[in-house]
Design a protein around this motif. Sequence first.
Motif, PDB file in Angstrom:
ATOM      1  N   UNK A  10       0.878  -1.435   0.284  1.00  0.00           N
ATOM      2  CA  UNK A  10       0.440  -0.128  -0.218  1.00  0.00           C
ATOM      3  C   UNK A  10       1.366   1.268  -0.050  1.00  0.00           C
ATOM      4  N   UNK A  11       2.159   0.805   0.464  1.00  0.00           N
ATOM      5  CA  UNK A  11       3.252   2.266   0.148  1.00  0.00           C
ATOM      6  C   UNK A  11       4.019   1.590  -0.972  1.00  0.00           C
ATOM      7  N   UNK A  12       3.553   1.303  -1.821  1.00  0.00           N
ATOM      8  CA  UNK A  12       4.042   1.589  -3.518  1.00  0.00           C
ATOM      9  C   UNK A  12       3.798   2.210  -4.370  1.00  0.00           C
ATOM     10  N   UNK A  13       3.562   3.164  -4.569  1.00  0.00           N
ATOM     11  CA  UNK A  13       2.675   4.604  -5.082  1.00  0.00           C
ATOM     12  C   UNK A  13       3.397   5.193  -4.420  1.00  0.00           C
ATOM     13  N   UNK A  14       3.863   5.821  -3.083  1.00  0.00           N
ATOM     14  CA  UNK A  14       4.528   6.478  -2.375  1.00  0.00           C
ATOM     15  C   UNK A  14       6.106   7.621  -2.734  1.00  0.00           C
ATOM     16  N   UNK A  15       6.778   7.281  -3.925  1.00  0.00           N
ATOM     17  CA  UNK A  15       8.230   7.694  -3.893  1.00  0.00           C
ATOM     18  C   UNK A  15       8.677   7.293  -2.893  1.00  0.00           C
ATOM     19  N   UNK A  16       8.455   6.469  -1.729  1.00  0.00           N
ATOM     20  CA  UNK A  16       9.076   6.645  -0.579  1.00  0.00           C
ATOM     21  C   UNK A  16      10.258   5.071  -0.855  1.00  0.00           C
ATOM     22  N   UNK A  17      11.539   6.055  -0.194  1.00  0.00           N
ATOM     23  CA  UNK A  17      12.202   4.485  -0.855  1.00  0.00           C
ATOM     24  C   UNK A  17      11.720   2.912   0.663  1.00  0.00           C
ATOM     25  N   UNK A  18      11.230   1.660   1.079  1.00  0.00           N
ATOM     26  CA  UNK A  18      10.490   1.420   1.759  1.00  0.00           C
ATOM     27  C   UNK A  18      11.935   0.004   2.003  1.00  0.00           C
ATOM     28  N   UNK A  19      11.888   0.130   3.238  1.00  0.00           N
ATOM     29  CA  UNK A  19      12.982  -2.234   3.433  1.00  0.00           C
ATOM     30  C   UNK A  19      12.041  -2.482   4.273  1.00  0.00           C
ATOM     31  N   UNK A  20      11.901  -4.064   3.731  1.00  0.00           N
ATOM     32  CA  UNK A  20      11.239  -4.887   4.660  1.00  0.00           C
ATOM     33  C   UNK A  20      12.513  -5.711   5.566  1.00  0.00           C
ATOM     34  N   UNK A  21      12.846  -6.083   6.856  1.00  0.00           N
ATOM     35  CA  UNK A  21      13.647  -6.879   7.577  1.00  0.00           C
ATOM     36  C   UNK A  21      13.610  -7.783   8.247  1.00  0.00           C
ATOM     37  N   UNK A  22      13.486  -9.377   7.178  1.00  0.00           N
ATOM     38  CA  UNK A  22      12.421 -10.479   7.543  1.00  0.00           C
ATOM     39  C   UNK A  22      13.795 -11.260   8.338  1.00  0.00           C
TER      40      UNK A  22
END
Length: 474
Positions: free
Chosen positions: A42-54
């Motif tokens: 849901x943040x994919x169109x936000x121009x934000x740089x996103x990271x997921x740590x799993x």
Amino acid sequence: MNMENKSIWSKYLKETNFNNKEVEFDVLIIGGGISGILTAYYLRNSNLKIGILERNKLLNGITSKMTAKVTILQDILTKIEDNKLDTYLKSQIDGLKLLKSNIQEEKIECDFKDNISYLFTTKTSNIKKIKKLKPHLDKFIKTEFSNFNLDNLDIKCSLKTNNSYEINPIKYLNQIIKLLNNTTIYENTNVVKVIKENNIFIAKTNKGLEYKSKKIVFATNYPYFLKPLLFPVKVRLEKSYIGYGNTNLKINKNINAINIDKDKYSIRFYKDKLIYLTASRLIASKVNDTRSFDKVINSNYLTNIDNLWSNMDIITNDYLPIVGELFKNMYILTGYNTWGLLSSHISSSIIASLITKNKKYLKYKELFKPRRKLTFKKFINSSLNIYESMNGYIKGIITKNKIIFYSKKEAMYVDNNGKYYIVKRKCPHLKCNLIFNSVEHTWDCPCHGSRFDLEGNLLSGPSKEDIKMQKNVK
Ligand SMILES: Cc1cc2nc3c(=O)[nH]c(=O)nc-3n(C[C@H](O)[C@H](O)[C@H](O)COP(=O)(O)OP(=O)(O)OC[C@H]3O[C@@H](n4cnc5c(N)ncnc54)[C@H](O)[C@@H]3O)c2cc1C
């Protein structure tokens, strides 16, 4: 018979090879289950740089072990306070719309199909609870009283709706992951500490790596890092035991059903076979694992078992999710009370709305806010649960399965070849005594759900450390 001691969805988990270097982000999501993945989506169109740590592999936590019923007829409805019920139901309807529109718009193949859902009781004393729900539900979906029958169960009252679905959750989420263009994913990355310096969050891992971000989202299921906010007394865990296989139940296979009574029964079908779940709604410590698995194995419903597994989810003491901004730029989404498919869609949309300052799903912000107050009664109940779980299982655990607790600090398991495994006996999280899960061969914490493999490697839950002894396998 060739039975697998893992969930039916586990074969759909992908071998991924994320090997990313980037270490500074706008939004860092900790946890790659349905909550973390959908928040990134849901943040994919936000121009934000996103990271997921799993910590492990994506989707390999609670998400891959659910039964995956998509329905508004949820057993927890009878527990939610009257004045909050309509808003909760509305949130589930919105969650359903989000799920359906994702499947449609992204053309996702995930065995999603209509079915009929039943909510029932076998207790005369619970009939009025089901009857009370109908006017609330009818504001949102069409329901009717039915004469649902389930073999040897004496069903006293049941509600039915056609507004229900089934899904393969891993097939669905594998497709969603492919759409995360602005997200960098790190697997096998265990966050052990989060600090804030000069308004930047730094997530530190057990391997000494650091990831920096302006905003941070905790999608770890159990909120292990929140001890000061008394989370251990705001939530408890419910452990369920699940079998999948052929059935001789002579009922329509296009249904799912769950009861509201103390001993939980839940059924649904997948590819014409039955997924059958039992649980005691009491705290996990009161349930003897072997007996509970036996209940599934010996049930009249399953004529053979292809898969047998267990799973735990967080139950909040008001049966509502915990979603929102905890402190400035620090967000959390969890506490779905075993109904994560719809709740995770609405919860991740709320988090994305808060981050992007969009008002769309903020109508649920108040109801789900993480720092809502506890009533005294609920506080006492939760504390009792914790006390019981701390004391549960301490005594004589299952020597017939060749498990020997040989000291206060260590536990040992000897397999059929005489190989033995010694691990620390206490969960590093809050020092509860671990119990041996004789079906999946894991060490499970009955208090807050941490799980470790035979050798003591951390698999899931709030613990941040392994339970390995220095020389633990011989
Ligand atoms: C028996 C059972 C049946 C269910 N059936 C249904 C159903 O029919 N329908 C329905 O809607 N819902 C169902 N649910 C509920 C649903 O499965 C859960 O609510 C949902 O999967 C929770 O997703 P999550 O992303 O919050 O947790 P998870 O899937 O557990 O994801 C959290 C992730 O965070 C990672 N993590 C944790 N700590 C760290 C750390 N320190 N560093 C890095 N990563 C970390 C974990 O490894 C994990 O992958 C069921 C639940 C249970 C227990």
